[in-house]
Design an enzyme around this catalytic site. Sequence first.
Site, short mmCIF file in Angstrom:
data_model
loop_
_atom_site.label_atom_id
_atom_site.label_comp_id
_atom_site.label_asym_id
_atom_site.label_seq_id
_atom_site.Cartn_x
_atom_site.Cartn_y
_atom_site.Cartn_z
N ARG A 40 0.60 -1.09 0.02
CA ARG A 40 -0.12 0.10 -0.19
C ARG A 40 0.79 1.43 0.04
O ARG A 40 0.48 2.41 -0.67
CB ARG A 40 -0.98 -0.11 1.07
N LYS A 202 -18.12 -17.10 2.72
CA LYS A 202 -19.33 -16.79 2.65
C LYS A 202 -20.28 -16.09 1.84
O LYS A 202 -19.68 -15.11 1.05
CB LYS A 202 -19.74 -15.89 4.04
N GLY A 355 -9.22 -8.51 -0.29
CA GLY A 355 -7.85 -8.53 0.67
C GLY A 355 -7.37 -9.98 0.55
O GLY A 355 -6.06 -10.24 0.35
N GLY A 378 -12.67 -4.20 1.28
CA GLY A 378 -14.06 -3.51 1.34
C GLY A 378 -14.56 -2.55 0.41
O GLY A 378 -15.66 -2.78 -0.18
P1 ADP Z 1 -11.59 -11.70 -0.07
O1 ADP Z 1 -10.99 -11.25 1.24
O2 ADP Z 1 -10.54 -12.11 -1.01
O3 ADP Z 1 -12.69 -11.05 -0.34
P2 ADP Z 1 -12.96 -13.56 1.69
O4 ADP Z 1 -12.76 -12.89 2.79
O5 ADP Z 1 -14.33 -13.57 1.26
O6 ADP Z 1 -11.99 -13.32 0.39
O7 ADP Z 1 -12.65 -15.21 1.77
C1 ADP Z 1 -11.51 -15.89 2.12
C2 ADP Z 1 -11.59 -16.98 3.19
O8 ADP Z 1 -12.22 -18.01 2.69
C3 ADP Z 1 -10.09 -17.52 3.33
O9 ADP Z 1 -9.78 -17.38 5.02
C4 ADP Z 1 -10.38 -18.99 3.10
O10 ADP Z 1 -9.72 -19.82 4.03
C5 ADP Z 1 -11.88 -19.10 3.15
N1 ADP Z 1 -12.32 -20.15 2.58
C6 ADP Z 1 -12.27 -20.49 1.04
N2 ADP Z 1 -12.81 -21.62 0.95
C7 ADP Z 1 -13.27 -22.38 1.88
C8 ADP Z 1 -13.86 -23.49 2.10
N3 ADP Z 1 -14.16 -24.44 1.00
N4 ADP Z 1 -13.97 -23.72 3.42
C9 ADP Z 1 -13.97 -22.75 4.39
N5 ADP Z 1 -13.16 -21.53 4.10
C10 ADP Z 1 -12.95 -21.24 2.88
MG MG Z 2 -11.10 -11.34 3.16
#
Ligand code: ADP
Ligand code: MG
Length: 399
Positions: A40, A202, A355, A378
């Site tokens: 960053r 999620k 992130g 976010g």
């Molecule tokens: P980003 O920050 O890129 O938007 P998220 O915060 O939505 O991504 O999701 C990241 C998290 O999702 C990671 O910590 C990862 O371990 C978890 N994750 C991905 N696939 C699975 C899965 N099949 N079961 C449980 N957790 C998962």
């Molecule tokens: Mg995340």
Amino acid sequence: MNKRTVRDLSSDEIKGKRAIVRADFNVPLDDNGEITDDTRIRAALPTLRLLLDRGARPIVLSHLGRPKGKPEQKFSLQPVGKRLEKLIGKKVNFVETTDTDEAMQAAATLADDEILLLENTRFLGGEETNDPRLSRALASLGDLFVNDAFGTAHRAHASTEGISEFLKPAVAGLLMERELDYLGKALEGAEKPFVAILGGSKISGKIDVIEALLPKVDGLLVGGAMACTFYRAMGLETGKSLVEDDKVQLAADLLEKWGTRITLPHDAMVAPGRERPEAAHAVHRDAIPAGEAMLDIGPRTSESFGRAIASARTILWNGPMGVFETPPFDKGTSAIATAMASATNHGATTIVGGGDSAAAVAQAGLADKMSHVSTGGGASLEFLEGKPLPGVEALDDRR
Ligand code: ADP
Ligand code: MG
């Protein structure tokens, strides 16, 4: 973009002027207060260099961490100032306050070709409440405002949104411009075929993004734990996988309406738990054992998602395909990163937001092989949902 940027400023507006630059120096620190990732800080360098080259004196504001409106030594920007000085090769003066006479004095006497960094804006009570008194005080430190803090643009805070009301010109920095240009392509004017890949833990945090993207994409590839909620909606056994029970109906509705655009993984890497990586094995999606959890997409899915990526001209990715923090459950995520890197090489536009996704791409060593990796988690999600970002809205419109 319909907002003025730092490149639009005339020489009268910039030369010899004190430019308040709101940067996003919210970097990760380890227990010893060492910066573990300076992405960053690096991302803010082009704007600072442009300002220095054109004779402006940058006065930089940023937040770091979540201090609750009062000073907390572990969130001091001092180490950031040292790193910035190293990276930019100019003197960075650091003042341990932000809205005091001392800061005013330092701003007024800032020398040519030097930078002033003030202390963490979230040490101030009025920052997160967007107190106009604080916005006015911050505005009085300079002659113009440059917002380059894309990662905080979804928050209306005194140093991101409020200040624009008291200080004109108020323009976007180069990082802000780049983020809005690339993410904006995903919302309109994406070269087709346009494929989006969504994953992560999620559905609930990403419903609005899914709904905003579905009408625009040619295909939506779903991975991560999110896929399991769709599986449940399809009546498949999901074992111990992370499923959001209260989102199963929503997943069913999405499949009903957009089924032809949504691709779910055909196979899964499963194990009794993430602490049992040695027990990982691939199964067809209709054979997930009741006592095991899907922790990554399977190898056949990695291949077919790879083919879909290779045939697209624009690819947007948010959310890891699996528990990428624990090998071998990083394989699906690495496969997507590799396929996207190769697509970039063949002239496609590849955009990564989120992130954890950005961290996964960096972990795979492929960050510089993407057209754009967003610095805002976010903020990039809210932008993709089609929500206005207060830190951007408040800037001057392009004439
Ligand atoms: P980003 O920050 O890129 O938007 P998220 O915060 O939505 O991504 O999701 C990241 C998290 O999702 C990671 O910590 C990862 O371990 C978890 N994750 C991905 N696939 C699975 C899965 N099949 N079961 C449980 N957790 C998962
Ligand atoms: Mg995340």
